[in-house]
Design a protein around this motif. Structure first.
Motif, PDB file in Angstrom:
ATOM      1  N   SER A  22      -0.529  11.792   4.371  1.00  0.00           N
ATOM      2  CA  SER A  22      -1.221  10.522   4.146  1.00  0.00           C
ATOM      3  C   SER A  22      -1.443  10.229   2.668  1.00  0.00           C
ATOM      4  CB  SER A  22      -2.558  10.508   4.877  1.00  0.00           C
ATOM      5  OG  SER A  22      -3.452  11.421   4.276  1.00  0.00           O
ATOM      6  N   GLN A  23      -1.280  11.241   1.801  1.00  0.00           N
ATOM      7  CA  GLN A  23      -1.471  11.036   0.365  1.00  0.00           C
ATOM      8  C   GLN A  23      -0.297  11.601  -0.412  1.00  0.00           C
ATOM      9  OE1 GLN A  23      -5.264  12.625  -0.851  1.00  0.00           O
ATOM     10  NE2 GLN A  23      -6.279  10.712  -0.358  1.00  0.00           N
ATOM     11  N   SER A  24      -0.122  11.067  -1.600  1.00  0.00           N
ATOM     12  CA  SER A  24       0.897  11.579  -2.502  1.00  0.00           C
ATOM     13  C   SER A  24       0.235  11.773  -3.858  1.00  0.00           C
ATOM     14  CB  SER A  24       2.062  10.590  -2.580  1.00  0.00           C
ATOM     15  OG  SER A  24       3.185  11.223  -3.125  1.00  0.00           O
ATOM     16  N   GLN A  25       0.995  12.233  -4.841  1.00  0.00           N
ATOM     17  CA  GLN A  25       0.395  12.485  -6.145  1.00  0.00           C
ATOM     18  C   GLN A  25       1.323  12.048  -7.260  1.00  0.00           C
ATOM     19  OE1 GLN A  25      -0.324  16.678  -5.858  1.00  0.00           O
ATOM     20  NE2 GLN A  25       1.726  17.222  -6.487  1.00  0.00           N
ATOM     21  N   LEU A  26       0.738  11.724  -8.404  1.00  0.00           N
ATOM     22  CA  LEU A  26       1.488  11.416  -9.612  1.00  0.00           C
ATOM     23  C   LEU A  26       0.609  11.734 -10.809  1.00  0.00           C
ATOM     24  CD1 LEU A  26       0.290   8.541 -10.822  1.00  0.00           C
ATOM     25  CD2 LEU A  26       1.763   7.573  -9.128  1.00  0.00           C
ATOM     26  N   VAL A  27       1.193  11.709 -12.000  1.00  0.00           N
ATOM     27  CA  VAL A  27       0.473  12.034 -13.224  1.00  0.00           C
ATOM     28  C   VAL A  27       0.000  10.729 -13.867  1.00  0.00           C
ATOM     29  CG1 VAL A  27       0.683  13.077 -15.512  1.00  0.00           C
ATOM     30  CG2 VAL A  27       1.798  14.135 -13.566  1.00  0.00           C
ATOM     31  N   CYS A  28      -1.268  10.680 -14.257  1.00  0.00           N
ATOM     32  CA  CYS A  28      -1.847   9.496 -14.892  1.00  0.00           C
ATOM     33  C   CYS A  28      -1.103   9.188 -16.188  1.00  0.00           C
ATOM     34  CB  CYS A  28      -3.331   9.735 -15.190  1.00  0.00           C
ATOM     35  SG  CYS A  28      -4.098   8.399 -16.142  1.00  0.00           S
ATOM     36  N   LEU A  36      -4.262  11.609  -6.941  1.00  0.00           N
ATOM     37  CA  LEU A  36      -3.902  11.513  -5.528  1.00  0.00           C
ATOM     38  C   LEU A  36      -4.072  10.059  -5.124  1.00  0.00           C
ATOM     39  CD1 LEU A  36      -5.702  14.622  -4.009  1.00  0.00           C
ATOM     40  CD2 LEU A  36      -3.274  14.346  -4.451  1.00  0.00           C
ATOM     41  N   TYR A  37      -3.145   9.560  -4.308  1.00  0.00           N
ATOM     42  CA  TYR A  37      -3.246   8.179  -3.864  1.00  0.00           C
ATOM     43  C   TYR A  37      -2.707   8.055  -2.447  1.00  0.00           C
ATOM     44  CZ  TYR A  37       1.740   7.954  -4.947  1.00  0.00           C
ATOM     45  OH  TYR A  37       3.084   8.186  -4.980  1.00  0.00           O
ATOM     46  N   PRO A  38      -3.162   7.051  -1.714  1.00  0.00           N
ATOM     47  CA  PRO A  38      -2.675   6.880  -0.342  1.00  0.00           C
ATOM     48  C   PRO A  38      -1.229   6.381  -0.335  1.00  0.00           C
ATOM     49  CG  PRO A  38      -4.198   5.121  -0.923  1.00  0.00           C
ATOM     50  CD  PRO A  38      -4.190   6.088  -2.069  1.00  0.00           C
ATOM     51  N   VAL A  39      -0.454   6.863   0.611  1.00  0.00           N
ATOM     52  CA  VAL A  39       0.924   6.432   0.736  1.00  0.00           C
ATOM     53  C   VAL A  39       0.933   4.922   0.965  1.00  0.00           C
ATOM     54  CG1 VAL A  39       2.993   6.608   2.179  1.00  0.00           C
ATOM     55  CG2 VAL A  39       1.712   8.656   1.593  1.00  0.00           C
ATOM     56  N   GLY A  40       1.789   4.223   0.253  1.00  0.00           N
ATOM     57  CA  GLY A  40       1.878   2.776   0.381  1.00  0.00           C
ATOM     58  C   GLY A  40       1.253   2.032  -0.787  1.00  0.00           C
ATOM     59  N   ALA A  41       0.453   2.725  -1.607  1.00  0.00           N
ATOM     60  CA  ALA A  41      -0.163   2.079  -2.772  1.00  0.00           C
ATOM     61  C   ALA A  41       0.922   1.743  -3.797  1.00  0.00           C
ATOM     62  CB  ALA A  41      -1.198   3.005  -3.396  1.00  0.00           C
ATOM     63  N   THR A  42       0.733   0.657  -4.559  1.00  0.00           N
ATOM     64  CA  THR A  42       1.707   0.267  -5.581  1.00  0.00           C
ATOM     65  C   THR A  42       1.262   0.675  -6.977  1.00  0.00           C
ATOM     66  OG1 THR A  42       0.692  -1.915  -5.702  1.00  0.00           O
ATOM     67  CG2 THR A  42       2.581  -1.672  -4.234  1.00  0.00           C
ATOM     68  N   SER A  43      -0.049   0.903  -7.156  1.00  0.00           N
ATOM     69  CA  SER A  43      -0.562   1.384  -8.439  1.00  0.00           C
ATOM     70  C   SER A  43      -1.864   2.143  -8.187  1.00  0.00           C
ATOM     71  CB  SER A  43      -0.794   0.223  -9.411  1.00  0.00           C
ATOM     72  OG  SER A  43      -1.733  -0.678  -8.887  1.00  0.00           O
ATOM     73  N   PRO A  56       5.929   4.912  -8.171  1.00  0.00           N
ATOM     74  CA  PRO A  56       7.359   4.674  -7.959  1.00  0.00           C
ATOM     75  C   PRO A  56       7.629   4.246  -6.515  1.00  0.00           C
ATOM     76  CG  PRO A  56       6.932   7.001  -8.356  1.00  0.00           C
ATOM     77  CD  PRO A  56       5.636   6.289  -8.502  1.00  0.00           C
ATOM     78  N   PRO A  57       8.699   3.503  -6.277  1.00  0.00           N
ATOM     79  CA  PRO A  57       9.005   3.064  -4.914  1.00  0.00           C
ATOM     80  C   PRO A  57       9.162   4.245  -3.962  1.00  0.00           C
ATOM     81  CG  PRO A  57      10.506   2.063  -6.511  1.00  0.00           C
ATOM     82  CD  PRO A  57       9.675   3.066  -7.247  1.00  0.00           C
ATOM     83  N   PRO A  58       8.869   4.039  -2.669  1.00  0.00           N
ATOM     84  CA  PRO A  58       9.008   5.125  -1.691  1.00  0.00           C
ATOM     85  C   PRO A  58      10.430   5.677  -1.691  1.00  0.00           C
ATOM     86  CG  PRO A  58       7.978   3.203  -0.686  1.00  0.00           C
ATOM     87  CD  PRO A  58       8.417   2.796  -2.053  1.00  0.00           C
ATOM     88  N   GLY A  59      10.539   6.989  -1.541  1.00  0.00           N
ATOM     89  CA  GLY A  59      11.845   7.632  -1.509  1.00  0.00           C
ATOM     90  C   GLY A  59      12.380   8.010  -2.878  1.00  0.00           C
ATOM     91  N   THR A  60      11.661   7.646  -3.950  1.00  0.00           N
ATOM     92  CA  THR A  60      12.098   7.990  -5.302  1.00  0.00           C
ATOM     93  C   THR A  60      11.852   9.466  -5.543  1.00  0.00           C
ATOM     94  OG1 THR A  60      11.494   5.780  -6.074  1.00  0.00           O
ATOM     95  CG2 THR A  60      11.809   7.461  -7.745  1.00  0.00           C
TER      96      THR A  60
END
Length: 145
Positions: A22-28, A36-43, A56-60
């Motif tokens: 339900s969540q994914s992650q990226l670096v600020c 951590l952010y919910p899947v489907g968020a754009t920013s 990044p777009p899903p699947g990237t």
């Protein structure tokens, strides 16, 4: 007579634990913290520095490298050829696993990684330059700068 063991009660899951998938992650993009952010968020807006980082777009497919200038962990889209660090602005060469080779430093024996085709590699620990390439014996020299 043996006493029957009762199972330990399972503690309730903490509210901060995400459900798998339900969540994914990226670096600020501002302070380099892991977000951590919910899947489907754009920013995502960072709670520490308030920087808004695009998702990044899903699947990237994402990859990581350590900045050669300030040793900050950088996250980038797989396939990029270079990545600029937002902290120190160093432009880092982003190599795929099949584009790099390894050699031990001729002085301190530290394992070094270098791009295929390079003629030499400088050790970041002891500043020794180890020659690499087609020759059967590697020639090494001390870097004096």
């Amino acid at each position: 007579m043996p006493v029957p063991l009762a199972p330990y009660p399972t503690p309730p899951a903490p509210l901060t634990t995400p459900t798998v998938g339900s969540q994914s992650q990226l670096v600020c993009s501002g302070c380099r913290n892991l977000l951590l952010y919910p899947v489907g968020a754009t920013s995502v807006c960072c709670a520490v520095c308030n920087a808004v980082t695009s998702v990044p777009p899903p699947g990237t497919e994402m990859a990581q490298l350590v900045c050669g200038g300030c040793h900050t962990l950088l996250m980038y889209i797989r396939g990029a050829t270079s990545v600029q660090c937002s902290c120190c602005h160093t432009i880092n060469l982003a190599l795929e696993a099949n584009q790099v080779a390894h050699v031990n430093c001729g002085n301190c024996r530290m394992l070094l990684m270098y791009q295929y085709g390079a003629r030499s590699v400088k050790c970041a620990v002891c500043q020794f330059i180890t020659s690499v390439g087609a020759s059967t014996s590697a020639t090494e020299q001390k870097f004096n700068a």
